[in-house]
Enzyme design. Structure first.
Site, PDB file in Angstrom:
ATOM      1  N   GLY A 162       0.859  -1.211   0.200  1.00  0.00           N
ATOM      2  CA  GLY A 162      -0.201  -0.031  -0.157  1.00  0.00           C
ATOM      3  C   GLY A 162       0.488   1.115  -0.030  1.00  0.00           C
ATOM      4  O   GLY A 162       1.337   1.680  -0.934  1.00  0.00           O
ATOM      5  N   ARG A 163       0.983   1.900   1.369  1.00  0.00           N
ATOM      6  CA  ARG A 163       2.149   2.548   1.277  1.00  0.00           C
ATOM      7  C   ARG A 163       3.481   2.930   0.220  1.00  0.00           C
ATOM      8  O   ARG A 163       3.458   3.795  -0.241  1.00  0.00           O
ATOM      9  CB  ARG A 163       3.075   2.648   2.625  1.00  0.00           C
ATOM     10  CG  ARG A 163       3.225   3.951   3.353  1.00  0.00           C
ATOM     11  CD  ARG A 163       3.835   3.825   4.266  1.00  0.00           C
ATOM     12  NE  ARG A 163       3.826   2.733   4.988  1.00  0.00           N
ATOM     13  CZ  ARG A 163       2.912   3.562   6.697  1.00  0.00           C
ATOM     14  NH1 ARG A 163       3.046   4.953   6.360  1.00  0.00           N
ATOM     15  NH2 ARG A 163       2.744   2.702   6.993  1.00  0.00           N
TER      16      ARG A 163
ATOM     17  N   TYR B 121       0.485   9.015  15.889  1.00  0.00           N
ATOM     18  CA  TYR B 121       1.559   7.424  15.521  1.00  0.00           C
ATOM     19  C   TYR B 121       2.758   8.672  15.909  1.00  0.00           C
ATOM     20  O   TYR B 121       3.696   8.685  15.791  1.00  0.00           O
ATOM     21  CB  TYR B 121       1.939   7.115  14.617  1.00  0.00           C
ATOM     22  CG  TYR B 121       1.327   6.083  14.047  1.00  0.00           C
ATOM     23  CD1 TYR B 121       0.343   5.043  14.199  1.00  0.00           C
ATOM     24  CD2 TYR B 121       0.190   6.359  12.418  1.00  0.00           C
ATOM     25  CE1 TYR B 121      -1.276   4.462  13.595  1.00  0.00           C
ATOM     26  CE2 TYR B 121      -0.912   6.335  11.565  1.00  0.00           C
ATOM     27  CZ  TYR B 121      -1.253   5.396  12.251  1.00  0.00           C
ATOM     28  OH  TYR B 121      -2.230   4.404  11.851  1.00  0.00           O
TER      29      TYR B 121
ATOM     30  N   ARG C 181      -1.801  11.224  11.173  1.00  0.00           N
ATOM     31  CA  ARG C 181      -1.228  10.298  11.281  1.00  0.00           C
ATOM     32  C   ARG C 181       0.129  10.430  12.107  1.00  0.00           C
ATOM     33  O   ARG C 181       0.402  10.740  12.616  1.00  0.00           O
ATOM     34  CB  ARG C 181       0.315   9.944   9.957  1.00  0.00           C
ATOM     35  CG  ARG C 181      -0.901   9.289   9.050  1.00  0.00           C
ATOM     36  CD  ARG C 181       0.562   8.777   7.815  1.00  0.00           C
ATOM     37  NE  ARG C 181       0.843   7.420   8.386  1.00  0.00           N
ATOM     38  CZ  ARG C 181       2.212   6.991   8.387  1.00  0.00           C
ATOM     39  NH1 ARG C 181       3.106   9.004   8.587  1.00  0.00           N
ATOM     40  NH2 ARG C 181       3.024   6.582   8.871  1.00  0.00           N
TER      41      ARG C 181
ATOM     42  N   CYS D 126      -9.344  22.175  17.770  1.00  0.00           N
ATOM     43  CA  CYS D 126      -9.744  22.627  19.278  1.00  0.00           C
ATOM     44  C   CYS D 126      -9.152  21.184  20.316  1.00  0.00           C
ATOM     45  O   CYS D 126      -9.778  20.185  20.655  1.00  0.00           O
ATOM     46  CB  CYS D 126     -11.670  22.427  19.604  1.00  0.00           C
ATOM     47  SG  CYS D 126     -11.383  24.200  18.727  1.00  0.00           S
TER      48      CYS D 126
HETATM   49  N1  LLP Z   1      -2.117  -5.913   4.069  1.00  0.00           N
HETATM   50  C1  LLP Z   1      -3.012  -5.992   5.039  1.00  0.00           C
HETATM   51  C2  LLP Z   1      -3.532  -7.584   5.660  1.00  0.00           C
HETATM   52  C3  LLP Z   1      -2.727  -4.947   5.822  1.00  0.00           C
HETATM   53  O1  LLP Z   1      -3.481  -4.790   7.126  1.00  0.00           O
HETATM   54  C4  LLP Z   1      -2.270  -3.547   5.133  1.00  0.00           C
HETATM   55  C5  LLP Z   1      -2.144  -2.483   6.553  1.00  0.00           C
HETATM   56  C6  LLP Z   1      -1.659  -3.873   4.456  1.00  0.00           C
HETATM   57  C7  LLP Z   1      -1.545  -5.207   3.471  1.00  0.00           C
HETATM   58  C8  LLP Z   1      -0.998  -2.826   3.761  1.00  0.00           C
HETATM   59  O2  LLP Z   1       0.387  -2.305   4.017  1.00  0.00           O
HETATM   60  P1  LLP Z   1       1.256  -1.316   3.896  1.00  0.00           P
HETATM   61  O3  LLP Z   1       2.523  -2.002   2.175  1.00  0.00           O
HETATM   62  O4  LLP Z   1       1.031  -0.274   3.193  1.00  0.00           O
HETATM   63  O5  LLP Z   1       2.520  -0.738   4.871  1.00  0.00           O
HETATM   64  N2  LLP Z   1      -2.711   4.186   9.063  1.00  0.00           N
HETATM   65  C9  LLP Z   1      -1.439   3.456   9.515  1.00  0.00           C
HETATM   66  C10 LLP Z   1      -1.185   2.053   8.536  1.00  0.00           C
HETATM   67  C11 LLP Z   1      -1.490   0.947   9.014  1.00  0.00           C
HETATM   68  C12 LLP Z   1      -1.522   0.022   7.835  1.00  0.00           C
HETATM   69  C13 LLP Z   1      -2.320  -1.369   7.996  1.00  0.00           C
HETATM   70  N3  LLP Z   1      -2.802  -2.172   7.303  1.00  0.00           N
HETATM   71  C14 LLP Z   1      -0.205   4.209   8.555  1.00  0.00           C
HETATM   72  O6  LLP Z   1      -0.742   5.760   8.375  1.00  0.00           O
HETATM   73  O7  LLP Z   1       0.721   4.027   8.969  1.00  0.00           O
END
Ligand code: LLP
Length: 419
Positions: free
Chosen positions: A275-276, A316, A312, A343
């Protein structure tokens, strides 16, 4: 690598001055680079070209349907976690045969919707869910393809809120019960077991947790295959980190190099859920300076974006670089907190940050905001959500317009009795 670079003193997204986007849609706004998106997706495709694979983009990171369409056109699939994400992915033209459905709490409606949409598979997270999917599939006269998500109990060495593969975490099926659950699944009449899934956490900057967790999963696959299970898919999840400040996370190429030798022992189709690493550095949040304010012990830069737009930092204590849209090296550097209008004391985009002085009306770019930026935004303090803009070369495309005050009230009613 990304396509937000200075030309002279001015920050551009590809061939477009960031300032020009703001002139068109106002501030704050999210801006995404088409070129960066495509490059990041293809980094995975190229790294894993020797292995049969599917990149199922974790759309929770950024689920704008234009972003999804751009990726789908390149052949990308989707990792979905809700009925809403399934709806978006279908609207964007992602092939259901490239969708995998994760999450610990899939509802009956969501399971039915996914079955009727003929998605590739569910990633099952608990024994109870397995039974439930069997029942729902049975009522539809269908067989559900599933992978069991195994919790490998490996420390991903990242922020605790985004660690998912530890014993104490709510995700996946405990590894000491994995074999038993596969056997149960195998007996269920409306379940077809096709794979094994794991995902240990997000923003991983080291390769070892990927390798260690994969070894555990491969051990299990070995046992399963020896028992005659037909494990066709191995899903290694997402989690590859990005550079927010000075991290040096592995490139998809490094990941491929580290895990390919391990994968040669089994014959499985590989699924990945980044994702990221695809969208994070493909996006920025642009915000305008409203006021400079000196408290007794602190200096604040008050901007028009807030924690509701980018959560974020508050949630975090995440670091995002903040760059001026127009550089001016002749002004002094100060240590400031960059805060929003909400606020809450927790409403900040940066704390104790050394930055060049900015004045009222200046634009700032909050970097690396393409992932978990807009998708985690809210209407807190009744703030309309901001527009999203996709830049491709010289083209500026508004892919989500700014919400209006009317949008804020959508769905609300005042009951007659209070007339
Ligand atoms: N697969 C599963 C089952 C997941 O739960 C996640 C992310 C991904 C793939 C994708 O992970 P990535 O490649 O994006 O690291 N809101 C948080 C991140 C939460 C991630 C949740 N799951 C942040 O802003 O850092």
């Amino acid at each position: 690598m990304h396509d937000f670079q200075y030309q002279g003193n001015e920050l551009y997204c590809e061939e477009v001055p960031v300032r020009r986007v703001v002139e068109q849609v106002g501030s704050p706004c999210y801006i995404y680079s088409h070129r960066t998106l495509i490059r990041h997706f293809h980094a995975f495709e190229e790294a894993f070209q020797a292995i049969p694979h599917l990149v199922a983009y974790a759309m929770k990171a950024n689920s704008n349907i234009a972003v999804l369409r751009v990726l789908a056109r390149e052949g990308c699939g989707a990792d979905i976690v809700s009925g809403g994400e399934l709806f978006r992915a279908l609207k964007a033209g992602v092939s259901p045969q490239k969708m995998v459905f994760a999450g610990v709490g899939k509802s009956e409606e969501e399971i039915r919707y996914a079955l009727q949409s003929n998605i590739l598979m569910f990633n099952v997270e608990s024994p109870g869910e397995l039974q439930h999917i069997n029942t729902v599939a049975g009522a539809l006269g269908m067989r559900a393809r599933v992978a069991l998500r195994i919790n490998p109990d490996i420390d991903p060495q990242t922020h605790p809120y985004i660690s998912t593969g530890l014993k104490k975490s709510k995700f996946g099926i405990r590894s000491d019960r994995a074999l038993e659950e596969f056997e149960i699944a195998h007996q269920l009449p409306h379940i077809e077991v096709v794979g094994v899934h794991k995902h240990i956490g997000s923003q991983l900057t080291k390769i070892n947790p990927f390798v260690d967790s994969l070894k555990k999963i491969l051990e299990l696959i070995g046992i399963l295959q020896a028992k005659g299970f037909n494990i066709q898919y191995l899903n290694i999840g997402g989690g590859l980190g990005i550079t927010y400040s000075d991290e040096t996370p592995p490139h998809p190429r490094d990941l491929a190099e580290a895990i390919s030798p391990l994968l040669s022992t089994i014959k499985c189709h590989l699924i990945m859920e980044p994702g990221r690493s695809i969208v994070g550095n493909a996006g920025i949040l642009v915000t305008k300076v409203l006021y400079n304010k000196d408290a007794e012990t602190k200096r604040f830069v008050i901007v028009d974006a807030a924690m509701n737009d980018l959560l974020r930092p508050s949630l975090y204590e995440a670091h995002h670089d903040i760059l001026p849209v127009m550089k001016n090296e002749s002004v002094p550097v100060n240590t400031v907190d960059v805060v929003g209008p909400i606020c809450e004391s927790g409403d900040f985009l940066a704390k104790d940050r050394k930055m060049r002085e900015s004045k009222q009306g200046d634009l700032l770019a909050v970097m690396s905001a393409g992932a978990y930026g807009f998708t985690m935004s809210s209407n807190y303090n009744s703030r309309p959500r901001v527009p999203e803009v996709l830049v491709k070369g010289k083209a500026i495309m508004v892919i989500r317009k700014r919400e209006s005050f009317e949008d804020l009230l959508r769905g609300e009613t005042i009951p007659e009795v209070f007339a």
